[in-house]
Write an enzyme that holds these catalytic residues in place. Structure first.
Site, short mmCIF file in Angstrom:
data_model
loop_
_atom_site.label_atom_id
_atom_site.label_comp_id
_atom_site.label_asym_id
_atom_site.label_seq_id
_atom_site.Cartn_x
_atom_site.Cartn_y
_atom_site.Cartn_z
N GLU A 44 -46.14 -136.20 -15.21
CA GLU A 44 -45.35 -136.10 -16.44
C GLU A 44 -46.18 -135.62 -17.62
O GLU A 44 -47.31 -136.05 -17.82
CB GLU A 44 -44.76 -137.48 -16.76
CG GLU A 44 -43.92 -137.51 -18.01
CD GLU A 44 -43.25 -138.85 -18.22
OE1 GLU A 44 -42.93 -139.17 -19.38
OE2 GLU A 44 -43.05 -139.59 -17.23
N ASP A 79 -34.74 -137.68 -23.91
CA ASP A 79 -34.56 -139.05 -24.36
C ASP A 79 -33.22 -139.14 -25.07
O ASP A 79 -32.98 -138.44 -26.05
CB ASP A 79 -35.71 -139.45 -25.29
CG ASP A 79 -35.72 -140.93 -25.63
OD1 ASP A 79 -34.67 -141.42 -26.09
OD2 ASP A 79 -36.77 -141.57 -25.45
#
Length: 382
Positions: free
Chosen positions: A210, A258
């Site tokens: 990530e 997000d």
């Protein structure tokens, strides 16, 4: 009536910003606009955006999203996108409650009955990593995510590189072949460091690597993707389809918007559809509170290319409150064999404890991220 009558915000421990939108008929929708370390600024943005919503029909969600994001000459960025995200989540919550259906039903209906979950684990030493992962496995999770390292030198030493490998090796030892570990570079690595360490991690088969470079260096991520066989993910600091497009074109395997930063349910749903065109899976970033988590899950139940969901129950920086402390009923977000079963209640599918939020909001919080420096005194990414 679904006319928006009141908008309130609450800074609550440990580091969250909740948004409460109430209609003239008394329907209440909740959203989460947390922007870690900048939530007070987001709160001010919400107060200003509220001028565009009070007196309007809460059910015109897409129209509101367009006005909130494009109704000013200066657009975008984490502050505005987070403010819009919290309001957008609350409007979808209202819509679900108005129609008596969970949000995923309004998005086209469920494509799955449960969503796989993962949790973050800490530990600077391999022995600590083993202990933390064992605790997550004991809690029923089948996947975890860990930081690759703390601060990294611009060109890492042999000891720094070996430390990364040792921690991931310890994780694989505990997890075996039937569970997964994702490794978060957290933007702490230069491209050179990321390219050096990725081949060393390939034998341990991480689920994904990530954020190998900071988001402002997204133009470099394609080079990293081509240097490893491990799936690459990014996106927690990208806030729109336009910002995701270059990394999708660069070949990432997993997109991680997000829900509290990237424009809420409305925009993340569109990011997911764009990602599907590039054969990319969705795994939303969510080390946040229960409202953000519920919003993520609603997207997940209606999105075909949904891989897995992050959550922060029990994470080390939840000091002063836990994820489920603001829920009247904790059972909808309970793990069952490492999954969360499909939420069926109207709206976001959870019932927020209004009294607990108001009480916590009186104290508030002033959470800030750390400032790290290298040995020579220069700033280090965290």
């Amino acid at each position: 009536m679904t006319t928006i009558a009141r908008i309130e915000t609450f800074l609550v421990a440990p580091r969250w910003l909740f948004v409460r939108v109430e209609t003239a008929s008394g329907i209440v929708g909740w959203g989460e606009a947390t922007c870690e370390g900048r939530s007070e600024t987001v709160r001010a943005a919400i107060d200003q955006l509220a001028e565009l919503l009070i007196g309007r029909d809460a059910l015109r969600i897409e129209d509101h999203w367009q006005v909130l994001t494009k109704g000013s000459f200066y657009r975008g960025g984490p502050i505005l996108a987070s403010a819009v995200a919290g309001l957008d989540q609350a409007l979808w919550d209202i819509a679900g409650k108005h129609f008596g259906a969970p949000v995923h039903q309004l998005l086209g209906g469920p494509v799955r009955d449960r969503i796989r979950m993962y949790g973050w684990v800490g530990g600077d030493e391999p022995s600590e990593v083993r202990d933390h992962i064992a605790a997550q496995v004991e809690a029923g999770l089948t996947a975890v995510k860990m930081n690759a390292s703390g601060k990294m030198s611009p060109l890492a030493s042999v000891a720094e590189l070996n430390g990364v490998v040792a921690r991931v090796a310890a994780a694989r030892e505990v997890l075996g072949e039937d569970r997964d570990v994702a490794v978060d570079f957290h933007g702490r690595f230069t491209l050179a460091n990321a390219r050096r360490v990725a081949p060393l991690l390939e034998p341990y088969r991480p689920l994904f690597l990530e954020e190998p470079v900071v988001p402002e260096n997204s133009h470099l991520i394609g080079e990293f993707v081509r240097s490893t066989t491990i799936p690459v993910s990014t996106g927690e600091r990208l806030y729109s389809r336009q910002e995701f497009l270059p990394v999708l074109q660069a070949g990432i395997a997993v997109a991680q918007p997000d829900l509290s930063h990237a424009g809420g349910i409305t925009e993340v749903r569109k990011i997911a559809t764009l990602a599907e065109v590039y054969d990319v899976q969705l795994a939303p970033h969510c080390p946040l509170g229960p409202i953000a988590l519920a919003a993520c899950l609603q997207i997940g139940f209606a999105t075909p290319n949904y891989l897995i969901q992050e959550q922060s129950i029990g994470i080390h920086y939840n000091r002063g409150a836990e994820v489920l402390d603001y829920c009247l009923d904790k059972t909808p977000l309970a793990f069952v064999d490492g999954y969360v079963e499909r939420l069926t209640a109207p709206g976001l599918g959870i019932e927020v404890d209004d009294q607990a939020v108001r009480s916590a909001g009186k104290t508030g919080h002033s959470w800030r991220g750390p400032i790290w420096r290298h040995r020579d005194g220069s700033y280090a990414e965290w």
